[in-house]
Design an enzyme around this catalytic site. Structure first.
Site, PDB file in Angstrom:
ATOM      1  N   HIS A  30      53.679   8.390  13.749  1.00 52.14           N
ATOM      2  CA  HIS A  30      52.540   8.571  14.649  1.00 52.14           C
ATOM      3  C   HIS A  30      52.825   7.814  15.951  1.00 52.14           C
ATOM      4  CE1 HIS A  30      48.172   9.306  15.327  1.00 52.14           C
ATOM      5  NE2 HIS A  30      48.151   8.106  15.874  1.00 52.14           N
TER       6      HIS A  30
ATOM      7  N   GLY B 239      42.328   2.886  21.229  1.00 50.13           N
ATOM      8  CA  GLY B 239      42.772   1.950  22.257  1.00 50.13           C
ATOM      9  C   GLY B 239      43.642   0.817  21.743  1.00 50.13           C
TER      10      GLY B 239
ATOM     11  N   GLY C 109      42.971   4.657  12.195  1.00 52.46           N
ATOM     12  CA  GLY C 109      42.310   3.429  12.632  1.00 52.46           C
ATOM     13  C   GLY C 109      41.838   2.590  11.469  1.00 52.46           C
ATOM     14  N   GLY C 110      42.502   1.455  11.264  1.00 56.14           N
ATOM     15  CA  GLY C 110      42.069   0.527  10.216  1.00 56.14           C
ATOM     16  C   GLY C 110      42.299   1.016   8.800  1.00 56.14           C
TER      17      GLY C 110
ATOM     18  N   GLY D  11      48.918   1.744  10.984  1.00 56.66           N
ATOM     19  CA  GLY D  11      49.829   0.922  11.778  1.00 56.66           C
ATOM     20  C   GLY D  11      50.066  -0.403  11.103  1.00 56.66           C
ATOM     21  N   SER D  12      49.060  -1.289  11.206  1.00 57.39           N
ATOM     22  CA  SER D  12      49.182  -2.633  10.628  1.00 57.39           C
ATOM     23  C   SER D  12      49.499  -2.586   9.136  1.00 57.39           C
ATOM     24  CB  SER D  12      47.884  -3.416  10.824  1.00 57.39           C
ATOM     25  OG  SER D  12      47.210  -2.981  11.965  1.00 57.39           O
TER      26      SER D  12
ATOM     27  N   SER E  75      51.756   4.379  12.249  1.00 61.98           N
ATOM     28  CA  SER E  75      51.620   4.273  13.700  1.00 61.98           C
ATOM     29  C   SER E  75      52.582   3.233  14.242  1.00 61.98           C
ATOM     30  CB  SER E  75      50.188   3.884  14.084  1.00 61.98           C
ATOM     31  OG  SER E  75      50.179   3.502  15.446  1.00 61.98           O
TER      32      SER E  75
ATOM     33  N   MET F 195      46.137   9.763  23.977  1.00 63.39           N
ATOM     34  CA  MET F 195      44.870   9.163  24.414  1.00 63.39           C
ATOM     35  C   MET F 195      44.945   9.045  25.930  1.00 63.39           C
ATOM     36  SD  MET F 195      44.531   6.463  21.301  1.00 63.39           S
ATOM     37  CE  MET F 195      46.247   6.682  20.924  1.00 63.39           C
TER      38      MET F 195
ATOM     39  N   GLY G 269      45.501  -1.135  18.078  1.00 67.70           N
ATOM     40  CA  GLY G 269      45.794  -1.215  16.654  1.00 67.70           C
ATOM     41  C   GLY G 269      45.096  -2.437  16.080  1.00 67.70           C
ATOM     42  N   GLY G 270      45.077  -2.534  14.763  1.00 71.76           N
ATOM     43  CA  GLY G 270      44.583  -3.742  14.100  1.00 71.76           C
ATOM     44  C   GLY G 270      43.075  -3.925  14.076  1.00 71.76           C
TER      45      GLY G 270
ATOM     46  N   MET H 238      48.885   5.987  25.356  1.00 71.20           N
ATOM     47  CA  MET H 238      47.661   5.490  26.013  1.00 71.20           C
ATOM     48  C   MET H 238      47.899   5.322  27.501  1.00 71.20           C
ATOM     49  SD  MET H 238      46.712   2.556  23.276  1.00 71.20           S
ATOM     50  CE  MET H 238      46.447   2.919  21.543  1.00 71.20           C
TER      51      MET H 238
HETATM   52  C1  DX5 Z   1      44.265   3.403  17.887  1.00 75.27           C
HETATM   53  C2  DX5 Z   1      45.477   4.231  17.504  1.00 75.27           C
HETATM   54  C3  DX5 Z   1      45.885   4.056  16.106  1.00 75.27           C
HETATM   55  C4  DX5 Z   1      46.299   2.654  15.741  1.00 75.27           C
HETATM   56  C5  DX5 Z   1      46.301   2.492  14.265  1.00 75.27           C
HETATM   57  O1  DX5 Z   1      43.820   3.788  19.130  1.00 75.27           O
HETATM   58  O2  DX5 Z   1      45.187   5.606  17.710  1.00 75.27           O
HETATM   59  O3  DX5 Z   1      46.907   4.984  15.764  1.00 75.27           O
HETATM   60  O4  DX5 Z   1      47.549   2.304  16.249  1.00 75.27           O
HETATM   61  O5  DX5 Z   1      46.620   1.178  13.961  1.00 75.27           O
HETATM   62  P1  DX5 Z   1      45.912   0.428  12.751  1.00 75.27           P
HETATM   63  O6  DX5 Z   1      46.284   1.147  11.500  1.00 75.27           O
HETATM   64  O7  DX5 Z   1      46.481  -0.944  12.824  1.00 75.27           O
HETATM   65  O8  DX5 Z   1      44.432   0.473  12.991  1.00 75.27           O
HETATM   66 ZN    ZN Z   2      46.609   7.051  16.842  1.00 81.88          ZN
END
Ligand code: DX5
Ligand code: ZN
Length: 213
Positions: free
Chosen positions: A32, A141, A175-176, A196-197, A7, A67, A143-144, A36
């Site tokens: 990804h 909404g 997510g996570g 993402g993270s 992400s 989103m 990341g992290g 938003m």
């Molecule tokens: C959250 C996003 C995710 C997010 C994932 O609303 O849809 O794609 O960026 O980031 P991590 O892996 O850090 O949770």
């Molecule tokens: Zn996402």
């Protein structure tokens, strides 16, 4: 094989092109892109011109996660901007079938997504029409956030339903996700992991992607 979709929300936006390039070189199957609108979720990320501009700088597959409310208003424009796959939220529209049809009519792959509190059964009527289902493992909404293991029960149910119907629908979790919970996601039935993270916090993107896989 498990596919990894880093992400971009977690990257350094000042050098987005290079960041996307780093995951492509690191072996990620897709990028990804989290869109938003500040309404469906409280955060605002980036939009059409950013996707179009990235499209000109890379050949990586674009996994666009919308989103936004009433995604039917924007789907075509995101495909024109370069989306290869478009995911929208079932909670965001009253016109789920219409959204799927717009995506397919414009030549992209189609996916629906559910937030943690939405029962997975709500996607069942659309399974035959979808290329992928995204099961959120955090509240969308930001990341992290911390991974919600209870969402994996939905992945298990969904996988059983897809197999029962003899369909080929990918299951994505988002997510996570990190190297510790990735095996749990896979065991539950997910074959595309968004992270993402867990990718962008490491200098060595290839090692981070390999660790998830
Ligand atoms: C959250 C996003 C995710 C997010 C994932 O609303 O849809 O794609 O960026 O980031 P991590 O892996 O850090 O949770
Ligand atoms: Zn996402």
């Amino acid at each position: 094989m498990t596919k990894i979709s880093p992400s971009v929300l977690a990257c350094d936006f000042a050098k987005m092109g290079e960041e996307v390039d780093s995951i492509f070189k690191g072996g990620a199957e897709m990028a990804h892109l989290d869109i938003m609108d500040g309404v469906f979720v409280t955060n605002i990320s980036f939009g059409l011109p950013v996707v179009a501009s990235l499209r000109r700088s890379t050949d990586i597959f674009f996994d666009v996660h919308l989103m936004i409310i009433e995604p039917e208003r924007y789907i075509k424009r995101f495909i024109d901007a370069g989306a290869d796959l478009v995911t929208f939220h079932i909670e965001a529209t009253e016109h789920v079938e219409e959204c799927i049809n717009i995506i397919k009519d414009h030549g992209a792959l189609a996916a629906v997504s559910v937030k943690p509190n939405t029962p997975i059964e709500e996607v069942y009527p659309y399974l035959e029409m979808c290329d992928m289902v995204l099961v959120m493992t955090v509240e969308p909404g930001y990341g992290g956030q911390a991974f919600m293991p209870e969402c994996l029960e939905k992945v298990r149910k969904l996988k059983a339903e897809i197999d029962k119907r003899g369909l080929h629908v990918d299951i994505q979790v988002d997510g996570g996700v990190n190297a510790e919970n990735a095996p749990l996601c896979r065991e539950a039935g997910a074959n595309i992991l968004v992270a993402g993270s867990a990718v962008f916090k490491y200098e060595d993107r290839k090692a981070a992607i390999d660790a998830l896989r």
